[in-house]
Design a protein around this motif. Structure first.
Motif, PDB file in Angstrom:
ATOM      1  N   VAL A 108      12.410  -3.478  22.990  1.00  0.00           N
ATOM      2  CA  VAL A 108      12.428  -4.107  21.669  1.00  0.00           C
ATOM      3  C   VAL A 108      11.011  -4.601  21.419  1.00  0.00           C
ATOM      4  N   CYS A 109      10.392  -4.149  20.337  1.00  0.00           N
ATOM      5  CA  CYS A 109       8.952  -4.353  20.173  1.00  0.00           C
ATOM      6  C   CYS A 109       8.582  -4.638  18.723  1.00  0.00           C
ATOM      7  N   THR A 110       7.636  -5.560  18.531  1.00  0.00           N
ATOM      8  CA  THR A 110       7.156  -5.876  17.182  1.00  0.00           C
ATOM      9  C   THR A 110       5.705  -5.466  16.965  1.00  0.00           C
ATOM     10  N   PHE A 111       5.109  -4.705  17.873  1.00  0.00           N
ATOM     11  CA  PHE A 111       3.726  -4.275  17.696  1.00  0.00           C
ATOM     12  C   PHE A 111       3.561  -3.544  16.362  1.00  0.00           C
ATOM     13  N   GLY A 112       2.513  -3.871  15.628  1.00  0.00           N
ATOM     14  CA  GLY A 112       2.170  -3.151  14.411  1.00  0.00           C
ATOM     15  C   GLY A 112       2.902  -3.588  13.170  1.00  0.00           C
ATOM     16  N   LEU A 113       3.819  -4.539  13.305  1.00  0.00           N
ATOM     17  CA  LEU A 113       4.648  -4.919  12.163  1.00  0.00           C
ATOM     18  C   LEU A 113       4.188  -6.204  11.483  1.00  0.00           C
ATOM     19  N   SER A 114       2.976  -6.634  11.737  1.00  0.00           N
ATOM     20  CA  SER A 114       2.418  -7.802  11.043  1.00  0.00           C
ATOM     21  C   SER A 114       1.848  -7.355   9.694  1.00  0.00           C
ATOM     22  N   ALA A 115       2.747  -7.044   8.778  1.00  0.00           N
ATOM     23  CA  ALA A 115       2.332  -6.501   7.482  1.00  0.00           C
ATOM     24  C   ALA A 115       1.497  -7.493   6.687  1.00  0.00           C
ATOM     25  N   HIS A 116       1.672  -8.787   6.939  1.00  0.00           N
ATOM     26  CA  HIS A 116       0.886  -9.771   6.187  1.00  0.00           C
ATOM     27  C   HIS A 116      -0.606  -9.655   6.527  1.00  0.00           C
ATOM     28  N   THR A 117      -0.916  -9.233   7.752  1.00  0.00           N
ATOM     29  CA  THR A 117      -2.317  -9.049   8.134  1.00  0.00           C
ATOM     30  C   THR A 117      -2.893  -7.822   7.442  1.00  0.00           C
ATOM     31  N   VAL A 118      -2.130  -6.737   7.430  1.00  0.00           N
ATOM     32  CA  VAL A 118      -2.574  -5.529   6.722  1.00  0.00           C
ATOM     33  C   VAL A 118      -2.809  -5.828   5.248  1.00  0.00           C
ATOM     34  N   ALA A 119      -1.994  -6.726   4.688  1.00  0.00           N
ATOM     35  CA  ALA A 119      -2.041  -7.025   3.256  1.00  0.00           C
ATOM     36  C   ALA A 119      -3.037  -8.111   2.893  1.00  0.00           C
ATOM     37  N   THR A 120      -3.943  -8.490   3.801  1.00  0.00           N
ATOM     38  CA  THR A 120      -4.956  -9.503   3.488  1.00  0.00           C
ATOM     39  C   THR A 120      -5.640  -9.169   2.165  1.00  0.00           C
ATOM     40  N   ARG A 121      -5.638 -10.105   1.243  1.00  0.00           N
ATOM     41  CA  ARG A 121      -6.056  -9.853  -0.138  1.00  0.00           C
ATOM     42  C   ARG A 121      -7.434  -9.219  -0.249  1.00  0.00           C
ATOM     43  N   GLN A 122      -8.418  -9.775   0.438  1.00  0.00           N
ATOM     44  CA  GLN A 122      -9.791  -9.310   0.260  1.00  0.00           C
ATOM     45  C   GLN A 122      -9.971  -7.857   0.679  1.00  0.00           C
ATOM     46  N   ASN A 123      -9.103  -7.363   1.543  1.00  0.00           N
ATOM     47  CA  ASN A 123      -9.211  -5.972   1.980  1.00  0.00           C
ATOM     48  C   ASN A 123      -8.877  -4.991   0.865  1.00  0.00           C
ATOM     49  N   TRP A 124      -8.207  -5.452  -0.168  1.00  0.00           N
ATOM     50  CA  TRP A 124      -7.735  -4.564  -1.224  1.00  0.00           C
ATOM     51  C   TRP A 124      -8.384  -4.839  -2.574  1.00  0.00           C
ATOM     52  N   ASP A 125      -9.399  -5.719  -2.600  1.00  0.00           N
ATOM     53  CA  ASP A 125     -10.030  -6.086  -3.869  1.00  0.00           C
ATOM     54  C   ASP A 125     -10.642  -4.893  -4.592  1.00  0.00           C
ATOM     55  N   VAL A 126     -11.186  -3.956  -3.835  1.00  0.00           N
ATOM     56  CA  VAL A 126     -11.843  -2.807  -4.455  1.00  0.00           C
ATOM     57  C   VAL A 126     -10.857  -1.934  -5.219  1.00  0.00           C
ATOM     58  N   HIS A 127      -9.564  -2.056  -4.924  1.00  0.00           N
ATOM     59  CA  HIS A 127      -8.558  -1.210  -5.567  1.00  0.00           C
ATOM     60  C   HIS A 127      -7.844  -1.901  -6.729  1.00  0.00           C
TER      61      HIS A 127
END
Length: 249
Positions: A108-127
């Motif tokens: 049972v594993c949660t690796f890779g499922l921290s979607a809030h980190t992927v969704a960090t606002r500044q990472n998507w400002d260009v889009h």
């Protein structure tokens, strides 16, 4: 980072190995409360398991992870971080095996499922469009999916290797909590991409979204840890454990 723990002195054999970030914490607490024997617990923070975290021989270089990247598919998993590797080895030893290749219980594993980190606002400002929003058409585009896959390529490589080893892996979807640092639209779209990628690698998703969210898709307070902005509470963990049991663990 949540302090790792495991159940090691129970009369019954362990039913599963639990590995993950802090999102695994409420699952472990609920399993202990239910006297469900397991080994493992959180071994790092969410962002530790997004980029490459396996050793060079474990196939995390190509970002795909479907075949492990090493061509033969029969090597075991080695973690680059020495502290994480030591914890994982201790958990495996408690299960009586020397590596993942000999694991006889589900993971049972949660690796890779921290979607809030992927969704960090500044990472998507260009889009963003002129209204400051990330357009829906972009969130459903191949480019967006490629960017998300690149962001979690280490986790995808890990699940590609567990598939090559023939392990049964179950992954609880993250609590539907979006902190202020994250963009909600990106969060919801990214977790769908990640979930689909895990499913393509044979991972069984534990998806409680229909049971724990309100009309906006966010987690209801009764299932939220009250002292932070991202974690589920014990009630949420109990639902995860109940679904794990329904899945045959």
């Amino acid at each position: 980072m949540t302090t790792p723990y495991s159940t090691t002195t129970l009369p019954a054999p362990a039913r599963f190995l639990l590995l993950g970030d802090s999102h695994a914490g409420c699952v472990g607490r609920a399993a202990r409360q239910a006297q469900l024997p397991f080994v493992g617990g959180p071994v790092g923070s969410g962002r530790d398991f997004l980029g490459p975290f396996l050793g060079a021989d474990d196939g995390d270089g190509n970002g795909d992870g479907r075949d492990g990247g090493d061509g033969d598919g029969d090597g075991d998993l080695v973690f680059r971080d020495a502290a994480v590797g030591r914890l994982v080895r201790e958990f495996l030893e408690q299960l009586g095996v020397s590596g993942f290749a000999g694991l006889g219980v589900p993971l049972v594993c949660t690796f890779g499922l921290s979607a809030h980190t992927v969704a960090t606002r500044q990472n998507w400002d260009v889009h963003r469009d002129r209204h400051g929003a990330v357009p829906e058409r972009f969130l459903h585009s191949r480019m967006f999916a490629d960017l998300v896959r690149a962001s979690v390529r280490g986790a995808l490589a890990f699940y590609g290797r567990t598939a090559a080893l023939g392990l049964r892996v179950l992954a609880p979807m993250p609590p539907q909590r979006v902190p202020g640092m994250s963009d909600p639209a990106v969060f919801f779209a990214a977790q769908d991409v990640i979930g689909n990628e895990l499913g393509a690698r044979g991972v069984e998703l534990i998806d409680l979204r229909a049971r724990v969210t309100d009309g906006t898709g966010h987690q209801r307070p009764v299932f939220c840890q009250p002292d932070d902005t991202i974690h589920g509470n014990l009630a949420f963990g109990r639902l995860v454990v109940a679904q794990l049991l329904d899945a045959g663990l």
